[in-house]
Design an enzyme around this catalytic site. Structure first.
Site, short mmCIF file in Angstrom:
data_model
loop_
_atom_site.label_atom_id
_atom_site.label_comp_id
_atom_site.label_asym_id
_atom_site.label_seq_id
_atom_site.Cartn_x
_atom_site.Cartn_y
_atom_site.Cartn_z
N ASP A 58 4.91 -5.94 9.54
CA ASP A 58 5.99 -5.58 10.45
C ASP A 58 5.99 -6.48 11.69
OD1 ASP A 58 7.00 -3.60 8.85
OD2 ASP A 58 5.97 -1.96 9.88
N ASP A 87 0.62 -2.92 12.17
CA ASP A 87 1.04 -3.34 10.83
C ASP A 87 1.39 -4.83 10.87
OD1 ASP A 87 2.85 -3.97 8.61
OD2 ASP A 87 2.70 -1.84 8.16
N ARG A 141 0.86 -1.20 0.00
CA ARG A 141 0.00 0.00 0.00
C ARG A 141 0.88 1.23 0.00
NH1 ARG A 141 -4.65 0.51 4.39
NH2 ARG A 141 -2.89 1.07 5.67
N THR A 161 -1.38 7.48 -0.51
CA THR A 161 -2.67 7.29 -1.19
C THR A 161 -3.44 6.08 -0.64
OG1 THR A 161 -1.77 5.83 -2.87
CG2 THR A 161 -1.67 8.18 -3.33
C1 PRP Z 1 -1.15 -4.69 4.51
C2 PRP Z 1 -1.96 -5.95 4.68
C3 PRP Z 1 -2.80 -5.96 3.43
C4 PRP Z 1 -3.06 -4.49 3.21
C5 PRP Z 1 -4.45 -4.17 3.66
O1 PRP Z 1 -0.09 -4.89 3.66
O2 PRP Z 1 -1.18 -7.10 4.85
O3 PRP Z 1 -2.14 -6.53 2.32
O4 PRP Z 1 -2.11 -3.77 3.99
O5 PRP Z 1 -4.76 -2.86 3.41
P1 PRP Z 1 -5.87 -2.43 2.35
O6 PRP Z 1 -7.06 -3.31 2.62
O7 PRP Z 1 -6.13 -0.98 2.69
O8 PRP Z 1 -5.33 -2.59 0.98
P2 PRP Z 1 1.01 -3.76 3.33
O9 PRP Z 1 0.59 -3.01 2.11
O10 PRP Z 1 1.27 -2.96 4.55
O11 PRP Z 1 2.26 -4.60 2.89
P3 PRP Z 1 3.16 -5.64 3.73
O12 PRP Z 1 2.31 -6.88 3.97
O13 PRP Z 1 4.29 -5.88 2.80
O14 PRP Z 1 3.57 -4.99 5.02
N1 URA Z 2 -2.41 -3.08 7.01
C1 URA Z 2 -2.02 -3.50 8.23
O1 URA Z 2 -1.05 -4.25 8.36
N2 URA Z 2 -2.73 -3.07 9.28
C2 URA Z 2 -3.80 -2.27 9.17
O2 URA Z 2 -4.41 -1.93 10.20
C3 URA Z 2 -4.18 -1.84 7.89
C4 URA Z 2 -3.47 -2.27 6.82
#
Ligand code: PRP
Ligand code: URA
Length: 214
Positions: free
Chosen positions: A208, A205, A109, A113
């Protein structure tokens, strides 16, 4: 439309799942424990999500006699984690179905945005005959989930189940209005998103916390 009105949205109520989600929420839960609880929740939720897996009759010889008995038609399942955080759910699901093929969709994400950006997509081929379980612990705006299901459909995927541990109502609506044909399995529905599109109360997150980054 309220998410409760979608017949194919299933919100888990099992006490073990709810207990383990509370452990994930706790900011004092460290990486090691977070990872193993995520796996356990995926396995418990997978048990429900896979309750309609196709069976086939096979012949088995018991110590008493030969019989025909049902077994999973195992080559028909694909598990597709959304990178990174979805990876944390894979081992819980493969513990249930070790013969499943595994695809990967890389999305992140944009911090400003909140829109998803694709950086990787590799799916088992052919995908059209398989039941596909997409997994990601968090369904926030629903942008990543919707994009992942778009990719899978573009590659020919048809029978799609989406599993998440925590969902926001707005994300459920976004995903189900874009893809009303999929089944959505949710561990818990939380209150709302904050101004950074994080789920409240959520667990922070997920990527993380699983990988110990940040
Ligand atoms: C997080 C999570 C989802 C997304 C959800 O991933 O694991 O994939 O955000 O958010 P959304 O419903 O608003 O799209 P992130 O983009 O943080 O990537 P990561 O798993 O690599 O940390
Ligand atoms: N992605 C995450 O990992 N946590 C949230 O709360 C939203 C998006």
């Amino acid at each position: 439309m309220n998410y409760k009105d979608y017949p194919n949205v299933f919100v888990n109520t099992h006490p073990l799942v709810q207990h383990k989600i509370s452990l994930l929420r706790d900011k004092n839960t460290g990486t090691n424990e977070f990872r193993s609880i995520t796996e356990e929740i995926a396995m418990l939720m997978g048990y429900e999500a896979l309750s309609d897996l196709p069976l086939e009759e096979v012949e088995v010889e018991t110590p008493i006699e030969k019989c025909r008995t049902p077994m999973i038609a195992g080559k028909k399942l694909a598990i597709v984690p959304i990178l990174r955080a979805g990876l944390g759910m894979v081992s819980g699901l493969t513990a249930l179905v070790p013969t499943a093929k595994i695809g990967h969709i890389g999305l992140y994400r944009d911090e400003k945005t909140h829109l998803p950006h694709e950086y990787y997509c590799k799916l088992p081929s052919p995908i059209d005959q398989r039941t596909i379980v997409v997994c990601d612990p968090m369904l926030a705006t629903g942008g990543s989930a919707t994009a992942a299901v778009n990719f899978i459909k573009q590659h020919g995927g048809k029978h799609i189940k989406f599993m998440c541990i925590i969902a926001a109502p707005v994300g459920i609506e976004a995903l189900m209005s874009a893809h009303p044909d999929i089944s959505l399995y949710i561990g818990h529905v939380d209150r709302e998103l904050n101004e950074n599109a994080y789920i409240c109360p959520g667990l922070g997150d997920a990527g993380d916390r699983i990988f110990g980054t940040k």
